[in-house]
Design a protein around this motif. Sequence first.
Motif, PDB file in Angstrom:
ATOM      1  N   LEU A 204      47.754  34.772  46.057  1.00 31.13           N
ATOM      2  CA  LEU A 204      48.340  36.043  45.638  1.00 31.13           C
ATOM      3  C   LEU A 204      47.293  37.131  45.389  1.00 31.13           C
ATOM      4  CD1 LEU A 204      51.274  36.822  45.220  1.00 31.13           C
ATOM      5  CD2 LEU A 204      51.130  35.973  42.897  1.00 31.13           C
ATOM      6  N   ARG A 205      46.032  36.720  45.286  1.00 31.05           N
ATOM      7  CA  ARG A 205      44.908  37.656  45.128  1.00 31.05           C
ATOM      8  C   ARG A 205      44.981  38.485  43.855  1.00 31.05           C
ATOM      9  NH1 ARG A 205      41.592  37.624  49.989  1.00 31.05           N
ATOM     10  NH2 ARG A 205      42.776  36.431  51.490  1.00 31.05           N
ATOM     11  N   VAL A 206      45.452  37.859  42.805  1.00 32.99           N
ATOM     12  CA  VAL A 206      45.499  38.559  41.514  1.00 32.99           C
ATOM     13  C   VAL A 206      44.654  37.843  40.463  1.00 32.99           C
ATOM     14  CG1 VAL A 206      47.784  39.552  41.880  1.00 32.99           C
ATOM     15  CG2 VAL A 206      47.592  37.298  40.807  1.00 32.99           C
ATOM     16  N   MET A 207      43.921  36.803  40.894  1.00 32.10           N
ATOM     17  CA  MET A 207      43.152  36.011  39.940  1.00 32.10           C
ATOM     18  C   MET A 207      41.731  36.560  39.818  1.00 32.10           C
ATOM     19  SD  MET A 207      45.317  33.546  39.246  1.00 32.10           S
ATOM     20  CE  MET A 207      44.396  32.135  38.647  1.00 32.10           C
ATOM     21  N   SER A 208      41.180  36.459  38.599  1.00 36.25           N
ATOM     22  CA  SER A 208      39.792  36.851  38.393  1.00 36.25           C
ATOM     23  C   SER A 208      38.884  35.656  38.649  1.00 36.25           C
ATOM     24  CB  SER A 208      39.594  37.334  36.957  1.00 36.25           C
ATOM     25  OG  SER A 208      38.213  37.497  36.712  1.00 36.25           O
ATOM     26  N   ASN A 220      39.781  42.460  36.134  1.00 38.19           N
ATOM     27  CA  ASN A 220      39.989  42.168  37.557  1.00 38.19           C
ATOM     28  C   ASN A 220      40.893  40.969  37.792  1.00 38.19           C
ATOM     29  OD1 ASN A 220      38.285  40.150  36.807  1.00 38.19           O
ATOM     30  ND2 ASN A 220      36.638  40.659  38.219  1.00 38.19           N
ATOM     31  N   GLY A 221      41.826  40.746  36.862  1.00 34.52           N
ATOM     32  CA  GLY A 221      42.847  39.754  37.156  1.00 34.52           C
ATOM     33  C   GLY A 221      43.058  38.735  36.076  1.00 34.52           C
ATOM     34  N   MET A 222      43.987  37.842  36.362  1.00 35.90           N
ATOM     35  CA  MET A 222      44.361  36.834  35.384  1.00 35.90           C
ATOM     36  C   MET A 222      43.566  35.550  35.567  1.00 35.90           C
ATOM     37  SD  MET A 222      48.135  35.876  36.856  1.00 35.90           S
ATOM     38  CE  MET A 222      48.151  34.183  36.294  1.00 35.90           C
ATOM     39  N   VAL A 263      57.226  40.719  42.108  1.00 34.27           N
ATOM     40  CA  VAL A 263      55.958  40.544  41.379  1.00 34.27           C
ATOM     41  C   VAL A 263      55.517  41.753  40.539  1.00 34.27           C
ATOM     42  CG1 VAL A 263      54.972  38.758  42.871  1.00 34.27           C
ATOM     43  CG2 VAL A 263      54.578  41.163  43.427  1.00 34.27           C
ATOM     44  N   MET A 264      55.902  42.961  40.929  1.00 33.01           N
ATOM     45  CA  MET A 264      55.404  44.121  40.189  1.00 33.01           C
ATOM     46  C   MET A 264      56.197  44.333  38.892  1.00 33.01           C
ATOM     47  SD  MET A 264      52.796  45.222  41.686  1.00 33.01           S
ATOM     48  CE  MET A 264      52.455  46.884  41.131  1.00 33.01           C
ATOM     49  N   THR A 298      45.750  41.868  34.597  1.00 31.32           N
ATOM     50  CA  THR A 298      45.868  42.450  35.937  1.00 31.32           C
ATOM     51  C   THR A 298      45.938  43.969  35.793  1.00 31.32           C
ATOM     52  OG1 THR A 298      48.289  42.364  35.940  1.00 31.32           O
ATOM     53  CG2 THR A 298      47.138  40.460  36.857  1.00 31.32           C
TER      54      THR A 298
ATOM     55  N   SER B  35      52.368  46.405  48.226  1.00 32.69           N
ATOM     56  CA  SER B  35      51.303  45.500  47.785  1.00 32.69           C
ATOM     57  C   SER B  35      51.489  44.086  48.327  1.00 32.69           C
ATOM     58  CB  SER B  35      51.224  45.486  46.258  1.00 32.69           C
ATOM     59  OG  SER B  35      52.449  45.034  45.706  1.00 32.69           O
ATOM     60  N   LEU B  36      52.730  43.634  48.379  1.00 30.42           N
ATOM     61  CA  LEU B  36      52.972  42.293  48.937  1.00 30.42           C
ATOM     62  C   LEU B  36      52.675  42.266  50.429  1.00 30.42           C
ATOM     63  CD1 LEU B  36      56.278  40.989  47.279  1.00 30.42           C
ATOM     64  CD2 LEU B  36      53.954  40.181  46.916  1.00 30.42           C
ATOM     65  N   VAL B  39      48.920  42.032  50.977  1.00 33.00           N
ATOM     66  CA  VAL B  39      48.375  40.690  50.767  1.00 33.00           C
ATOM     67  C   VAL B  39      48.750  39.776  51.948  1.00 33.00           C
ATOM     68  CG1 VAL B  39      48.490  38.677  49.268  1.00 33.00           C
ATOM     69  CG2 VAL B  39      48.291  40.927  48.268  1.00 33.00           C
ATOM     70  N   PHE B  55      39.138  40.288  49.039  1.00 30.54           N
ATOM     71  CA  PHE B  55      40.077  41.282  48.515  1.00 30.54           C
ATOM     72  C   PHE B  55      40.753  40.773  47.256  1.00 30.54           C
ATOM     73  CE2 PHE B  55      44.426  42.863  48.110  1.00 30.54           C
ATOM     74  CZ  PHE B  55      44.190  44.226  48.012  1.00 30.54           C
ATOM     75  N   ASN B  56      40.662  41.553  46.170  1.00 28.85           N
ATOM     76  CA  ASN B  56      41.358  41.259  44.917  1.00 28.85           C
ATOM     77  C   ASN B  56      42.281  42.442  44.645  1.00 28.85           C
ATOM     78  OD1 ASN B  56      42.134  41.201  42.173  1.00 28.85           O
ATOM     79  ND2 ASN B  56      40.197  40.273  41.512  1.00 28.85           N
ATOM     80  N   ALA B  57      43.579  42.168  44.510  1.00 28.35           N
ATOM     81  CA  ALA B  57      44.558  43.244  44.342  1.00 28.35           C
ATOM     82  C   ALA B  57      44.308  44.078  43.090  1.00 28.35           C
ATOM     83  CB  ALA B  57      45.966  42.651  44.292  1.00 28.35           C
ATOM     84  N   ASN B  58      43.553  43.509  42.125  1.00 31.72           N
ATOM     85  CA  ASN B  58      43.283  44.240  40.891  1.00 31.72           C
ATOM     86  C   ASN B  58      42.187  45.282  41.040  1.00 31.72           C
ATOM     87  OD1 ASN B  58      45.020  42.835  38.878  1.00 31.72           O
ATOM     88  ND2 ASN B  58      43.914  41.103  39.773  1.00 31.72           N
ATOM     89  N   GLU B  59      41.331  45.106  42.028  1.00 29.97           N
ATOM     90  CA  GLU B  59      40.238  46.063  42.237  1.00 29.97           C
ATOM     91  C   GLU B  59      39.996  46.206  43.737  1.00 29.97           C
ATOM     92  OE1 GLU B  59      36.812  44.594  40.096  1.00 29.97           O
ATOM     93  OE2 GLU B  59      36.968  42.618  41.005  1.00 29.97           O
TER      94      GLU B  59
END
Lengths: 403, 85
Positions: A204-208, A220-222, A263-264, A298, B35-36, B39, B55-59
């Motif tokens: 999902l590319r939301v992890m730090s 920079n993420g969870m 997700v948002m 996040t 955003s989905l 990714v 790529f990190n969606a947070n930054e």
Amino acid sequence: MKRVAITGAGTINALGHDVPATLEAMREGRCGIGPLKIRDVERLAIRIGGQVHGFDPETQFNRQQLSLYDRFTQFTLIAARQAIAQSGLEFSGALSARTGVVLGNSGGGMTTLDDNYRSVYEDGKNRVHPFVVPKLMNNAAASHVSMEFNLKGPSFTVSTACASSNHAMAQAFQMIHGGAASVMVTGGSESMLCFGGVKAWEGLRVMSKDACRPFSANRNGMVQGEGAGIFVFEEYEHARARGADILAEVIGYAMSSDASDIVMPSRQGAARTIQGALQDARLNPEDVGYINAHGTGTAANDKTECAAVADVFGVHADNLMMSSTKSMHGHLIGGTGAVELLACIMAVRDGVIAPTIGYQEADPECGLDVVPNEAREADVDVALSNAFAFGGLNAVLALRRAS
Amino acid sequence: MSIQNRVIAIISEQALLDPQDVTVDSTLEELGIDSLGLVESIFAIEEAFDVSVPFNANEPSASDFDISTVGSIVAGVTQLIKEQS
């Protein structure tokens, strides 16, 4: 309507193996997140987590139990034993029939799934252990708690991703509030820190890759955690009549759905739920001194959550404190609201506000008092606990100092 | 097929558009990719070119991989293929 007291609490998580150790770590702003020690970690891009270390299941459970208990069930039972021991309740006869178990959980027995998929797919085996299904099912933990303590009232598992525990505890509150039960064992647990579990989250590319820094501009993420938080909710007069030590009172909740994105997060959805909890608990915004934030670290959650709190509280948003303890124990997904409720109890009972650690740079979009890096003493009468899940399903609980 | 045409094929499929309607100057936002979708596009690019996209969606702006236009993504993929082959 019946009032609801909390008369027992238990936990095991990356910060400690019981409530006193966990609260001490929160007071000291200690970080439980570190390098993951799991099989095939070298094939992961994300290699940190809030893992429970120094826990030897064989000292807690016998061989037969271990063949039936996934790690999320083990965590649940450890925490439930502590909570029920603290409550001093023993369950037989009429009380047994009036006591249920409602727990939150998202992934079920992920370690069991991971191990057995590996066995049949990677190792090419054509036979698995006979208890794979009863071990991995999401309700296994609730069922084993009911069996170990003879709890025969309404019992089930709630699965709403990151809001599972809050939904479960809201449901348990409602059971007692409405008279369907006298006592409820509630909270939640999660154990997704296995190769397949972390690999799925990576996608999902939301992890730090380095730290969970909620509300900090450079977040920079969870970061994932694991463990359990379990509570004994008890009808207030029942608790008073037997002279029980009341840790806090649960005074209301709200649940809602954003009906918008898988997700948002939604500012309106979050605000509507916080507002709903205030109304349910008959609170004015000024009554609230502390909010345990969803605060995942996040980019999207933290700014949305701060905006929602500002919308609901207006000028009082600048007076209240809001911290995210996920910075210390990580995100326990289906168990997270339960471990975070401990911070709310600490706020109203001990007058200590757990910090948001890892806070390095102010973010104008997260302009509230997030109790950066160091715990604080404060006189707080009412605390809220926020949970805003993937899927847009929200649940907020309100606690008051025991009177 | 060139890298550019393969990237355009991936992005146009994600945007439910004809590849001819996607140019190097198009932004993902213009193409209606959320955003989905972003990714998913990055995942498809990694699979197609056997590369790992940082790529990190947070930054999104933290790495050198620039997602501002289709052309910048093509340039990023070209660079990654060079570095990671």
